[in-house]
Design a protein around this motif. Structure first.
Motif, short mmCIF file in Angstrom:
data_model
loop_
_atom_site.label_atom_id
_atom_site.label_comp_id
_atom_site.label_asym_id
_atom_site.label_seq_id
_atom_site.Cartn_x
_atom_site.Cartn_y
_atom_site.Cartn_z
N UNK A 66 0.85 -1.19 0.00
CA UNK A 66 0.00 0.00 0.00
C UNK A 66 0.89 1.24 0.00
N UNK A 67 0.58 2.18 -0.88
CA UNK A 67 1.31 3.45 -0.95
C UNK A 67 1.06 4.25 0.34
N UNK A 68 2.17 4.61 1.03
CA UNK A 68 2.03 5.30 2.32
C UNK A 68 2.38 6.78 2.23
N UNK A 69 2.56 7.30 1.04
CA UNK A 69 2.96 8.70 0.87
C UNK A 69 1.71 9.59 0.80
N UNK A 70 1.47 10.30 1.89
CA UNK A 70 0.24 11.11 1.96
C UNK A 70 0.18 12.21 0.92
N UNK A 71 1.34 12.58 0.36
CA UNK A 71 1.33 13.65 -0.65
C UNK A 71 1.03 13.10 -2.05
N UNK A 74 0.10 -1.06 -4.92
CA UNK A 74 1.15 -0.98 -5.94
C UNK A 74 0.91 -2.06 -7.00
N UNK A 75 1.01 -1.63 -8.27
CA UNK A 75 0.85 -2.57 -9.38
C UNK A 75 2.06 -2.46 -10.31
N UNK A 95 14.42 -11.66 -2.56
CA UNK A 95 15.17 -10.55 -3.16
C UNK A 95 15.02 -9.27 -2.35
N UNK A 96 13.98 -9.20 -1.53
CA UNK A 96 13.71 -7.96 -0.78
C UNK A 96 13.09 -6.89 -1.66
N UNK A 97 12.82 -7.22 -2.91
CA UNK A 97 12.30 -6.21 -3.85
C UNK A 97 10.83 -6.48 -4.19
N UNK A 98 10.14 -5.44 -4.68
CA UNK A 98 8.76 -5.67 -5.12
C UNK A 98 8.73 -6.60 -6.33
N UNK A 99 7.73 -7.45 -6.36
CA UNK A 99 7.54 -8.37 -7.49
C UNK A 99 6.05 -8.64 -7.63
N UNK A 100 5.65 -9.01 -8.84
CA UNK A 100 4.23 -9.36 -9.05
C UNK A 100 3.87 -10.52 -8.12
N UNK A 144 8.81 -0.77 2.79
CA UNK A 144 9.79 -0.82 1.71
C UNK A 144 9.69 0.49 0.92
N UNK A 145 10.85 0.99 0.48
CA UNK A 145 10.83 2.17 -0.38
C UNK A 145 11.08 1.71 -1.82
N UNK A 146 10.22 2.12 -2.69
CA UNK A 146 10.31 1.69 -4.09
C UNK A 146 10.08 2.92 -4.97
N UNK A 147 11.08 3.20 -5.82
CA UNK A 147 11.04 4.37 -6.71
C UNK A 147 10.68 5.63 -5.91
#
Ligand code: SF4
Length: 942
Positions: free
Chosen positions: A263-268, A276-277, A290-295, A309-312
Motif C-alpha cells: 500500500x502506498x504510504x505517501x500522503x502527498x 502498488x501494481x 530478493x527484498x524487492x517488489x515483485x508481481x 519498503x521504499x520503491x522508486x
C-alpha cells in the motif's frame, strides 16, 4: 382388555393430483407439493426431492393455502375514483388499464424518461424488472435491497465476492463451531433450521449473537445478548485477541487474499493508500528472497507480510501490517469495548480462544486432489471448521457495512471461507466485484438507458452525478452521500419525489412494496406525502401505479392498480440471473407455474409488465415490425436470452433438453422443469467443490455452465481499494470532488479496513433521554406484511406487544396487561407491554408488520391487528435529528445508503390502558374487496 381397535385410515387420500412448484410464503423458495382435489388446492407439503428444503415445510409454507384463498385478493384492474388514501376504486378492464398506463408513460419516455420512478419490493424477478426499466430508459429503478440488507450484500461482494444467505452457506455437514449474528427466523428459514439440526446432531457448538433470544438464538448453546449496533466492535475485539495470540492463517492470507499487497504510504501522493501494481497492472508484494517488489503471482515469489519498503522513492507497507497495527490498538482490546457491547471482556477472550481452538486444533482434511488457478497441484482439501452467518440485524445500522466487513475479515483471517467446514459459496457465487457491472444512469429520450442501473462503484468516476454534481437518480443513490449504494435507496424515493429533490417526477410505479405502511420509515409522513397537493390542487406526486395481489395499505394510495396473482397462479423463475436457489455442491434454479388458474381478472405482474412493455414499444419487448416479442412471462422465461445461449433458466436448454447453463431456447423447457419437480440441479464436480475462487476445475466448470465467459479467479479483499479512491477525493485529490460538508464523513466512513463508529442516531440525540434501543424482527411464522392477514397464521400472531427486559419492567413498575408510551426523537406511540427476560437489558422490541391499518387486507376494522397491533415505523424518520449544522442527514449507512432501522433509540413510560387501543390510530381506508367472511372456508371442505 379389548384388543379390537376400530379400523382407522391414518393416510386418507387427500388429493387426486399433486402439482410441484415453489413456495413463496417467504423468500427461501422451498419446493412444495400442492395437493389438488376437484381442481382446488387442498393441502401443501414439502417436496422431498427439492434441494432447498428436502421435504421440510414450515408453518408459513403449509398456510400458503390460506394465502391463496385470501378474501383480500384483488379481483381486477382498478382506477381510483375517490381521493388518494381513501381506497375508493372502480374496476376496469386490462385494456383500459394498459391504455391509461401507456398514455402516461409513453410521452414521458419520449421527453424525459427520468420522470418515471420504477421500484419493486421483495419480488424475485429483478432480472426482468431491471431489464424493463433499462429499456424504458429511466435511471430511477431499484428493488428493495436498500431498505433491507444491502450492507450485507455489498460488504460481502466487495470483500470476498459473495455474502451470506443466497450467496453461500455454512458447511453444515462439517462445521464444528457456528456463530450466527443478527438473524431472525425469517431469513433462510428452513435451510437454517435444517442446518442447525445437523449441528445439534453432531454436537457442534452454536453461538447466537443477538440482543433478543428467540428462535435460532433460543436453541443456541450460548447466547450473547449484545447491545444493538455494537457487533462490529465485538468482532474487531475478537480479531484483536486472535492477532495478539498469533492465531491467524498466514498461508491462507498469502495465497488467497490481498494481505501481502503493498500500500502506498505517501500522503502527498495522488496514489496514497492505493495498491502498488506493475506495468501489466498486476498487484505487487515484497519478495522475501530478493527484498524487492515483485508481481504477487510470479513463480517462486514468497511475500513479506510486515515492515516497510521504499520503491522508486515512495514508501509502501503490506496490507497485513496496516491491519495488525490497526486492530492491535488498545481501542479494540476486549476490556475497552466490553461495556459498550454489553459483553464481558472475559466472554470476548473466551469466544476468540474457542474459535482459534476449533479452527487451528481441529482442522479437517478431505482426500480430494485439486489444482489451483496457478497450476499448483494439491493432494488434499484442508479446512478450518468454524463458520458464520449474519443478516439484517447486523446490516440495518448506520455502521452496518463496516460491521459486515468485520465479520468477513474474521472469517478470512481464520482461513474459513471456501474450505471444508467453513463458509461455502453457492453458484453463481463466488463472483468478484469485477464480475459485476458498474452503475449506469445516462438517459436518452426515447431510448434505453446506457446499461444496468445497479452495480458496484470502483471509484468516484462511477457515481451517478450530473456534470453540475447533482444526483441523477431520484433516490440519490451512488452519490457522495452513499457512494456504494449498490441496491439503490428505495426508502428515499417518496420523500425525495415529494420534495422535488433533486427533481420532480411524473409517475411512481411500484410493485409489492407496502410503502404507505410497514415498508417505510415515518409511515404517517409518507401517507401525507402521497396525498399532498400543490397550490393548483394537483397531487405533488402526480401519478401512482401500483401492483399487488392483495388489498394492502399501499393500494389506497394508487391511481391505477394492476392486480397480481397469488404465487400458486403464476409463472415465475428463480433464476441464476437473479437470486437463485443453488447449493454449495450444486447449481440449481426453479420455477413457479400456475398449479391453479386464477378465478379473477388478474395477471402475474411480470406478464403485465411484459405486455405493457410491448404496448410502449420498448426495445427487447417488441419485434422489428413492432409486434409483441413475448406473449407473457412464461414465453419470456423460455425465449429471452441475456447473452447468446444464456437465459433466465439454466436447465434443460437446447431443443433436446441436454443444455446445462448454456444452449438454445427449448420450447419444452417449462414442461421439463414441471416433470422434474419444478427445479433443475447439476452437481459440481468433486475436485471443484471447495476453494472455488482459486480452483481451476471450478472456474472451468463455471465457464461451461455459463456463469462466466472466461475463468475469473480473484483474491479476497481484506483491504477494499475502491473505498480509498473515495477517500482520496475527500482529501482533495483528483478531478471529481465531493462537497465540503461530506469530506470528513467520507474520510471516516470509507476506510478500506473495517472500522466501527457509534450508530448515527445516538450520536445526534441525548442518550440519557432516550436510553433504550428499539428493534423489530419478523417471526418464524410470518414474512411479508401479508402474513398477518392469513387466516391460519394470524392465529399465531394476532397482535404484537412490545417486549421489555426485566430491568425495564421493574423500573417502570409494569404489571401484566399494562400499556406504555414509547417516544423517539420523531414520534410517540402507545402500545401493550410484555416482560421478556431473554433480552439485552437496554433493548425493547416487537414483531414486525403485524399491525394493520383499518380497512386494509379485508380485515374487520376491529381486528386485533388493527386495534392492538402497532408499528415502530411511526418512531423512525428517514432523516436524523438536526445536528445544528443546518443540514438534515440521512438516517442510513454513509457507504451504501442502507436504511438504519435498528439505530432507533426510545424512552418508555407507563400509559393508561383505557380503551386498549394502540396509538396512533390511522383513519380507516375503504376496502375495494369488501370485508372477509367470519369463517374462511370453501365448499365446506375444510
Ligand atoms: S421456509 Fe419459506 S419458502 Fe420454505 S416452506 Fe417456509 S415459507 Fe415456504
Amino acid at each position: 382388555m379389548n384388543h379390537h381397535q376400530p379400523d382407522l385410515d391414518t393416510s386418507p387420500e387427500v388429493s387426486d393430483e399433486i402439482r410441484k412448484t415453489t413456495c413463496y410464503m417467504c423468500a427461501c423458495r422451498c419446493g412444495i407439493n400442492v395437493h389438488m382435489k376437484n381442481g382446488k388446492v387442498k393441502y401443501i407439503e414439502g417436496n422431498r426431492d427439492h434441494p432447498i428444503n428436502k421435504g421440510v415445510l414450515c408453518a408459513k409454507g403449509s398456510a400458503g393455502i390460506m394465502q391463496h384463498y385470501s378474501p383480500a385478493r384483488l379481483r381486477a384492474p382498478m382506477k381510483r375514483v375517490g381521493e388518494r388514501g381513501e381506497g375508493k376504486f372502480e374496476e376496469i378492464s386490462w385494456d383500459e388499464a394498459f391504455d391509461i398506463a401507456a398514455k402516461r408513460l409513453g410521452p414521458i419516455r419520449e421527453k424525459a424518461p427520468h420522470k418515471l420512478a420504477f421500484f419493486t419490493g421483495r419480488d424475485q424477478s429483478q432480472s426482468l424488472t431491471s431489464f424493463w426499466a433499462q429499456q424504458f430508459g429511466t435511471p430511477n429503478y431499484a428493488a428493495h435491497g436498500g431498505f433491507c440488507s444491502v450492507n450485507m450484500a455489498a460488504a460481502g461482494i466487495y470483500t470476498m465476492g459473495g455474502a451470506f444467505w443466497e450467496f453461500g452457506v455454512p458447511d453444515w455437514d462439517r462445521t464444528k463451531m457456528f456463530m450466527i449474528f443478527g438473524v431472525a427466523e425469517d431469513h433462510d428459514s428452513n435451510p437454517i433450521k435444517m442446518g442447525l439440526s445437523k449441528l445439534k446432531e453432531r454436537g457442534a457448538k452454536i453461538v447466537g449473537v443477538n440482543p433478543i433470544r428467540t428462535g435460532y438464538n433460543a436453541i443456541a448453546d450460548e447466547w450473547v445478548g449484545i447491545t444493538p449496533g455494537t457487533d462490529g466492535l465485538f468482532v474487531l475485539a475478537m480479531i484483536h485477541v486472535l492477532l495478539k495470540a498469533g492465531k491467524v492463517d498466514l498461508d491462507y492470507l498469502m495465497r488467497y487474499t490481498n494481505a501481502p499487497m503493498l500500500v502506498n504510504m505517501d500522503e502527498t501522493s495522488n496514489e496514497f493508500g492505493l495498491l502498488l501494481r506493475d506495468l501489466q497492472g498486476q498487484f505487487m508484494v515484497q519478495d522475501r528472497v530478493t527484498g524487492k517488489p515483485a508481481a504477487f503471482d510470479k513463480k517462486g515469489v514468497k511475500p513479506v507480510f510486515t515492515g516497510e519498503i521504499t520503491y522508486q522513492g515512495t514508501k509502501y507497507t503490506p496490507v497485513f501490517q496496516l491491519m495488525t497495527e490497526k486492530y492491535l490498538s488498545d481501542d479494540y482490546a476486549p476490556e475497552a469495548v466490553a461495556d459498550r457491547c454489553g459483553i464481558s471482556a472475559e466472554t470476548i477472550h473466551r469466544l476468540a480462544a474457542e474459535l482459534a481452538h476449533v479452527a487451528f486444533e481441529q482442522e479437517i482434511t478431505i482426500d480430494q486432489p485439486w489444482t489451483d488457478w496457478k497450476g499448483e497441484k494439491h493432494e488434499t482439501m484442508t479446512g478450518r471448521p468454524v463458520s458464520f452467518h449474519a443478516m439484517r440485524g447486523i446490516s440495518a445500522h448506520s455502521n452496518g457495512f463496516q460491521t459486515c466487513r468485520a465479520i468477513h475479515l474474521l472469517q478470512i483471517i481464520l482461513g474459513s471461507v471456501e474450505v471444508p467446514g467453513g463458509y461455502r459459496f453457492k453458484p453463481p457465487y463466488p463472483k468478484p466485484v469485477e464480475g459485476h457491472p458498474t452503475p449506469h444512469s445516462s438517459t436518452t429520450p426515447g431510448g434505453p438507458l446506457n446499461g444496468p442501473h445497479l452495480g458496484f462503484t470502483r471509484g468516484p468516476e462511477d457515481l451517478a452525478l450530473n456534470a453540475s454534481g447533482t444526483p441523477v437518480r431520484i433516490d440519490k443513490a451512488f452519490t457522495w452521500e452513499n457512494p456504494m449504494s449498490s441496491h439503490g435507496m428505495m426508502h428515499m424515493v417518496i420523500s425525495n419525489a415529494h420534495a422535488g429533490d433533486p427533481y420532480k417526477i411524473d409517475t411512481l410505479f411500484m410493485y409489492m412494496a407496502n410503502m404507505s405502511w410497514n415498508s417505510s420509515m415515518n409511515s404517517r409522513g409518507v401517507m401525507d406525502m402521497l396525498t399532498d397537493k400543490d397550490e393548483n390542487g394537483d397531487y405533488v406526486i402526480p401519478n401512482i401505479i401500483y401492483s399487488d395481489a392483495y388489498s394492502s395499505e399501499m393500494v389506497a394510495f394508487a391511481d391505477l392498480i394492476l392486480p397480481d396473482t397469488t404465487y400458486l397462479e403464476r409463472h415465475d423463475c428463480i433464476s441464476l440471473l437473479d437470486r437463485p436457489i443453488s447449493e454449495a455442491d450444486a447449481i440449481c434454479d426453479s420455477i413457479r407455474w400456475p398449479v391453479v388458474e386464477p378465478d379473477r381478472d388478474v395477471r402475474g405482474f411480470q406478464s403485465a409488465l411484459i405486455q405493457l412493455g410491448s404496448k410502449l414499444g420498448l426495445p427487447g419487448f417488441v419485434n422489428e415490425d413492432g409486434s409483441a416479442k413475448y406473449a407473457d412471462y412464461a414465453d419470456y422465461i423460455v425465449n429471452h436470452e441475456r447473452r447468446p445461449g444464456v437465459g433466465p433458466l439454466a436447465g434443460f436448454r437446447n431443443k433436446d433438453g441436454s443444455g446445462k447453463g448454456r444452449g438454445e431456447p427449448n420450447p419444452e423447457q417449462l414442461n421439463k422443469y414441471i416433470e422434474n419437480g419444478g427445479f433443475w440441479k447439476d452437481h459440481i464436480p468433486d475436485e471443484a467443490l471447495f476453494f472455488k475462487p482459486w480452483n481451476k476445475a471450478y472456474q472451468d466448470w463455471a465457464v461451461e455452465r455459463g456463469i462466466f465467459d472466461k475463468p475469473s479467479p480473484y483474491l479476497f479483499s481484506i483491504y477494499v481499494e475502491p473505498m480509498q479512491k473515495f477517500r482520496l477525493a475527500a482529501m482533495g485529490k483528483g478531478e471529481l470532488q465531493p462537497p465540503d460538508h461530506l469530506r470528513s464523513q467520507l474520510i471516516e466512513a470509507m476506510d478500506p479496513l473495517p472500522v466501527w463508529w457509534a450508530p448515527y442516531e445516538e450520536q445526534g440525540i441525548d442518550c440519557e433521554e432516550y436510553p433504550l434501543h428499539a428493534l423489530t424482527q419478523r417471526p418464524a411464522a410470518m414474512y411479508h406484511s401479508w402474513g398477518s392477514q392469513n387466516a391460519w397464521l394470524r392465529q399465531i400472531h394476532g397482535t404484537n406487544p412490545l417486549y421489555v427486559s426485566g430491568e425495564v419492567w421493574t423500573k417502570h413498575r409494569f404489571n401484566e396487561g399494562d400499556w406504555a408510551y414509547v417516544t423517539s426523537h420523531h414520534g410517540k406511540i402507545k402500545v401493550p407491554v410484555v416482560r421478556m427476560d431473554a433480552l439485552n437489558p437496554n433493548t425493547v422490541w416487537t414483531w414486525n408488520a403485524i399491525g394493520k391499518r383499518k380497512g386494509a387486507w379485508a380485515l374487520d376494522e376491529n381486528a386485533p391487528e388493527a386495534t392492538k397491533g402497532f408499528l415502530l415505523n411511526h418512531l423512525i424518520h428517514e432523516l436524523l435529528p438536526p445536528k445544528g449544522d443546518g443540514l438534515r442527514w440521512s438516517n442510513s449507512d454513509p457507504i451504501t445508503g442502507q436504511a438504519a432501522w435498528y439505530d432507533l433509540r426510545v424512552k418508555i413510560e407507563k400509559a393508561p390502558a383505557e380503551d386498549g387501543v394502540s396509538q396512533p390510530e390511522t383513519p380507516a381506508q375503504a376496502s375495494p374487496v369488501g370485508q372477509g367472511p367470519k369463517d374462511i372456508a370453501y365448499g365446506g371442505e375444510f
